[in-house]
Design a protein around this motif. Structure first.
Motif, PDB file in Angstrom:
ATOM      1  N   LEU A  80       0.802  -1.220   0.000  1.00 53.80           N
ATOM      2  CA  LEU A  80       0.000   0.000   0.000  1.00 53.80           C
ATOM      3  C   LEU A  80       0.836   1.271   0.000  1.00 53.80           C
ATOM      4  CD1 LEU A  80      -2.875  -0.951   2.459  1.00 53.80           C
ATOM      5  CD2 LEU A  80      -2.909  -0.930  -0.034  1.00 53.80           C
ATOM      6  N   THR A  81       2.047   1.211   0.510  1.00 57.53           N
ATOM      7  CA  THR A  81       2.879   2.409   0.622  1.00 57.53           C
ATOM      8  C   THR A  81       3.147   3.085  -0.718  1.00 57.53           C
ATOM      9  OG1 THR A  81       3.892   1.563   2.641  1.00 57.53           O
ATOM     10  CG2 THR A  81       5.072   3.288   1.479  1.00 57.53           C
ATOM     11  N   PRO A  82       3.483   2.363  -1.803  1.00 60.24           N
ATOM     12  CA  PRO A  82       3.704   3.071  -3.079  1.00 60.24           C
ATOM     13  C   PRO A  82       2.472   3.843  -3.559  1.00 60.24           C
ATOM     14  CG  PRO A  82       4.587   0.856  -3.220  1.00 60.24           C
ATOM     15  CD  PRO A  82       3.841   0.944  -1.927  1.00 60.24           C
ATOM     16  N   TYR A  83       1.295   3.280  -3.393  1.00 57.50           N
ATOM     17  CA  TYR A  83       0.083   3.982  -3.818  1.00 57.50           C
ATOM     18  C   TYR A  83      -0.160   5.228  -2.974  1.00 57.50           C
ATOM     19  CZ  TYR A  83      -0.720  -0.295  -6.394  1.00 57.50           C
ATOM     20  OH  TYR A  83      -0.582  -1.347  -7.238  1.00 57.50           O
ATOM     21  N   PHE A  84       0.111   5.131  -1.683  1.00 55.61           N
ATOM     22  CA  PHE A  84      -0.039   6.280  -0.799  1.00 55.61           C
ATOM     23  C   PHE A  84       0.951   7.384  -1.181  1.00 55.61           C
ATOM     24  CE2 PHE A  84       1.337   8.494   3.084  1.00 55.61           C
ATOM     25  CZ  PHE A  84       0.136   9.120   3.412  1.00 55.61           C
ATOM     26  N   LEU A  85       2.187   7.019  -1.464  1.00 59.39           N
ATOM     27  CA  LEU A  85       3.195   8.012  -1.835  1.00 59.39           C
ATOM     28  C   LEU A  85       2.866   8.680  -3.169  1.00 59.39           C
ATOM     29  CD1 LEU A  85       6.499   6.247  -0.760  1.00 59.39           C
ATOM     30  CD2 LEU A  85       5.427   8.231   0.291  1.00 59.39           C
ATOM     31  N   ILE A  86       2.368   7.909  -4.128  1.00 58.12           N
ATOM     32  CA  ILE A  86       1.993   8.500  -5.417  1.00 58.12           C
ATOM     33  C   ILE A  86       0.797   9.434  -5.242  1.00 58.12           C
ATOM     34  CG2 ILE A  86       1.030   7.967  -7.697  1.00 58.12           C
ATOM     35  CD1 ILE A  86       2.840   5.467  -7.686  1.00 58.12           C
ATOM     36  N   ALA A  87      -0.175   9.036  -4.449  1.00 57.74           N
ATOM     37  CA  ALA A  87      -1.328   9.905  -4.197  1.00 57.74           C
ATOM     38  C   ALA A  87      -0.894  11.196  -3.504  1.00 57.74           C
ATOM     39  CB  ALA A  87      -2.361   9.173  -3.343  1.00 57.74           C
ATOM     40  N   LEU A  88      -0.007  11.090  -2.531  1.00 53.73           N
ATOM     41  CA  LEU A  88       0.496  12.272  -1.838  1.00 53.73           C
ATOM     42  C   LEU A  88       1.339  13.137  -2.770  1.00 53.73           C
ATOM     43  CD1 LEU A  88       0.283  13.535   0.968  1.00 53.73           C
ATOM     44  CD2 LEU A  88       2.375  12.351   1.588  1.00 53.73           C
ATOM     45  N   ALA A  89       2.093  12.504  -3.669  1.00 55.28           N
ATOM     46  CA  ALA A  89       2.901  13.249  -4.633  1.00 55.28           C
ATOM     47  C   ALA A  89       2.025  14.012  -5.621  1.00 55.28           C
ATOM     48  CB  ALA A  89       3.840  12.313  -5.384  1.00 55.28           C
ATOM     49  N   LEU A  90       0.830  13.537  -5.869  1.00 54.98           N
ATOM     50  CA  LEU A  90      -0.106  14.262  -6.741  1.00 54.98           C
ATOM     51  C   LEU A  90      -0.909  15.303  -5.969  1.00 54.98           C
ATOM     52  CD1 LEU A  90      -1.427  11.273  -8.872  1.00 54.98           C
ATOM     53  CD2 LEU A  90       0.198  13.036  -9.563  1.00 54.98           C
ATOM     54  N   PHE A  91      -1.192  15.046  -4.711  1.00 54.27           N
ATOM     55  CA  PHE A  91      -2.011  15.942  -3.897  1.00 54.27           C
ATOM     56  C   PHE A  91      -1.228  17.166  -3.422  1.00 54.27           C
ATOM     57  CE2 PHE A  91      -3.978  17.032   0.278  1.00 54.27           C
ATOM     58  CZ  PHE A  91      -5.210  17.456  -0.210  1.00 54.27           C
ATOM     59  N   LEU A  92       0.032  16.985  -3.043  1.00 52.15           N
ATOM     60  CA  LEU A  92       0.825  18.105  -2.516  1.00 52.15           C
ATOM     61  C   LEU A  92       0.978  19.258  -3.511  1.00 52.15           C
ATOM     62  CD1 LEU A  92       3.687  16.612  -0.339  1.00 52.15           C
ATOM     63  CD2 LEU A  92       1.890  18.144   0.360  1.00 52.15           C
ATOM     64  N   PRO A  93       1.334  18.992  -4.772  1.00 49.41           N
ATOM     65  CA  PRO A  93       1.427  20.134  -5.698  1.00 49.41           C
ATOM     66  C   PRO A  93       0.098  20.861  -5.871  1.00 49.41           C
ATOM     67  CG  PRO A  93       2.531  18.243  -6.637  1.00 49.41           C
ATOM     68  CD  PRO A  93       1.824  17.768  -5.401  1.00 49.41           C
ATOM     69  N   LEU A  94      -0.996  20.129  -5.827  1.00 46.76           N
ATOM     70  CA  LEU A  94      -2.297  20.791  -5.904  1.00 46.76           C
ATOM     71  C   LEU A  94      -2.511  21.720  -4.716  1.00 46.76           C
ATOM     72  CD1 LEU A  94      -4.625  17.908  -7.138  1.00 46.76           C
ATOM     73  CD2 LEU A  94      -3.835  19.896  -8.419  1.00 46.76           C
ATOM     74  N   CYS A  95      -2.095  21.276  -3.539  1.00 48.67           N
ATOM     75  CA  CYS A  95      -2.205  22.122  -2.339  1.00 48.67           C
ATOM     76  C   CYS A  95      -1.361  23.378  -2.495  1.00 48.67           C
ATOM     77  CB  CYS A  95      -1.748  21.359  -1.099  1.00 48.67           C
ATOM     78  SG  CYS A  95      -2.769  19.966  -0.648  1.00 48.67           S
ATOM     79  N   PHE A  96      -0.133  23.230  -3.015  1.00 48.32           N
ATOM     80  CA  PHE A  96       0.759  24.369  -3.168  1.00 48.32           C
ATOM     81  C   PHE A  96       0.256  25.331  -4.231  1.00 48.32           C
ATOM     82  CE2 PHE A  96       4.325  21.270  -1.884  1.00 48.32           C
ATOM     83  CZ  PHE A  96       4.073  21.487  -0.543  1.00 48.32           C
ATOM     84  N   VAL A  97      -0.177  24.793  -5.362  1.00 41.08           N
ATOM     85  CA  VAL A  97      -0.596  25.635  -6.480  1.00 41.08           C
ATOM     86  C   VAL A  97      -1.875  26.397  -6.143  1.00 41.08           C
ATOM     87  CG1 VAL A  97      -1.507  25.552  -8.846  1.00 41.08           C
ATOM     88  CG2 VAL A  97       0.569  24.310  -8.260  1.00 41.08           C
ATOM     89  N   THR A  98      -2.855  25.723  -5.575  1.00 41.55           N
ATOM     90  CA  THR A  98      -4.113  26.417  -5.269  1.00 41.55           C
ATOM     91  C   THR A  98      -3.924  27.498  -4.224  1.00 41.55           C
ATOM     92  OG1 THR A  98      -4.734  24.732  -3.649  1.00 41.55           O
ATOM     93  CG2 THR A  98      -5.594  24.489  -5.891  1.00 41.55           C
ATOM     94  N   HIS A  99      -2.992  27.317  -3.322  1.00 43.00           N
ATOM     95  CA  HIS A  99      -2.773  28.342  -2.304  1.00 43.00           C
ATOM     96  C   HIS A  99      -1.913  29.477  -2.829  1.00 43.00           C
ATOM     97  CE1 HIS A  99      -0.861  30.297   1.154  1.00 43.00           C
ATOM     98  NE2 HIS A  99      -2.011  30.052   1.758  1.00 43.00           N
ATOM     99  N   ASP A 100      -0.816  29.159  -3.505  1.00 45.75           N
ATOM    100  CA  ASP A 100       0.157  30.179  -3.881  1.00 45.75           C
ATOM    101  C   ASP A 100      -0.198  30.910  -5.171  1.00 45.75           C
ATOM    102  OD1 ASP A 100       1.600  29.522  -1.630  1.00 45.75           O
ATOM    103  OD2 ASP A 100       2.819  28.052  -2.692  1.00 45.75           O
ATOM    104  N   MET A 101      -0.688  30.199  -6.161  1.00 43.16           N
ATOM    105  CA  MET A 101      -0.968  30.853  -7.444  1.00 43.16           C
ATOM    106  C   MET A 101      -2.350  31.487  -7.482  1.00 43.16           C
ATOM    107  SD  MET A 101       0.810  28.345 -10.205  1.00 43.16           S
ATOM    108  CE  MET A 101       0.562  29.442 -11.567  1.00 43.16           C
ATOM    109  N   PHE A 102      -3.318  30.820  -6.893  1.00 42.38           N
ATOM    110  CA  PHE A 102      -4.679  31.324  -6.966  1.00 42.38           C
ATOM    111  C   PHE A 102      -5.103  32.056  -5.701  1.00 42.38           C
ATOM    112  CE2 PHE A 102      -4.746  27.449  -9.712  1.00 42.38           C
ATOM    113  CZ  PHE A 102      -4.709  28.140 -10.910  1.00 42.38           C
ATOM    114  N   GLY A 103      -4.288  31.984  -4.672  1.00 36.11           N
ATOM    115  CA  GLY A 103      -4.584  32.701  -3.433  1.00 36.11           C
ATOM    116  C   GLY A 103      -5.768  32.150  -2.669  1.00 36.11           C
TER     117      GLY A 103
END
Length: 178
Positions: free
Chosen positions: A37-60
């Motif tokens: 399960l760990t690889p799937y969790f890491l891939i999901a987190l690797a996709l989710f984190l940039p979304l968190c950063f982009v929505t906060h920093d670029m779109f405010g």
């Protein structure tokens, strides 16, 4: 007296094989589930984190991904500051190549190398943040380091602590060489 000292089974005997199978059954199921399960969790987190950063920093927007997105972004940026933006790359890499690392027996060494790489990057970024601002935050002001990391003004709490130590001991040139 003879019962006290039991002989260990010889290599390749059925008794030794049975002993190995029992330990694999007892311990192996939990480890197997986690390692699958760990690889799937890491891939999901690797996709989710940039979304968190982009929505906060670029779109405010703090609430584009809800409370979980805001909390995740604040946690990672508070701990690692600007260098949190490279964490999804490492998480995706470990998610894709993790099973091979386990099979090769290199998982521990790769994890340690990655952790030290992120720590060194955070340290160097923080030292240059100190140089740019002109004043150190203070080594043991972890709350201030965490809050400045959330605002992307430093390397967060972890990188900031080591950055403050490195700046006090080595200054900018010594930290750049290390």
């Amino acid at each position: 007296m003879a019962e006290k000292y039991k002989k260990t089974p010889k290599k390749g005997t059925p008794a030794l094989k049975a002993k190995r199978e029992v330990t694999k059954k007892d311990v192996g199921r939990g480890v197997m589930v986690v390692s699958q399960l760990t690889p799937y969790f890491l891939i999901a987190l690797a996709l989710f984190l940039p979304l968190c950063f982009v929505t906060h920093d670029m779109f405010g927007s703090n609430d584009a991904l809800g409370i979980v997105g805001r909390w995740t972004r604040n946690l990672f940026c508070g701990l690692f500051g600007i260098s949190a933006y490279v964490l999804p790359v490492f998480m995706g890499y470990f998610g894709i190549r993790g099973r091979r690392f386990v099979g090769d027996g290199a998982l521990v060494s790769k994890t340690i190398f990655t952790g030290l790489s992120v720590l060194q990057l955070s340290t160097v970024i923080h030292v240059f943040c100190i140089k740019a601002s002109g004043n150190p935050f203070g080594i043991f002001k972890l709350g201030d380091l965490y809050n400045s990391g959330k605002l992307l003004k430093s390397s967060g709490m972890i990188g900031g602590f080591f950055g403050e130590c490195s700046y006090a001991l080595l200054n900018v040139i010594g930290t750049s060489i290390v």
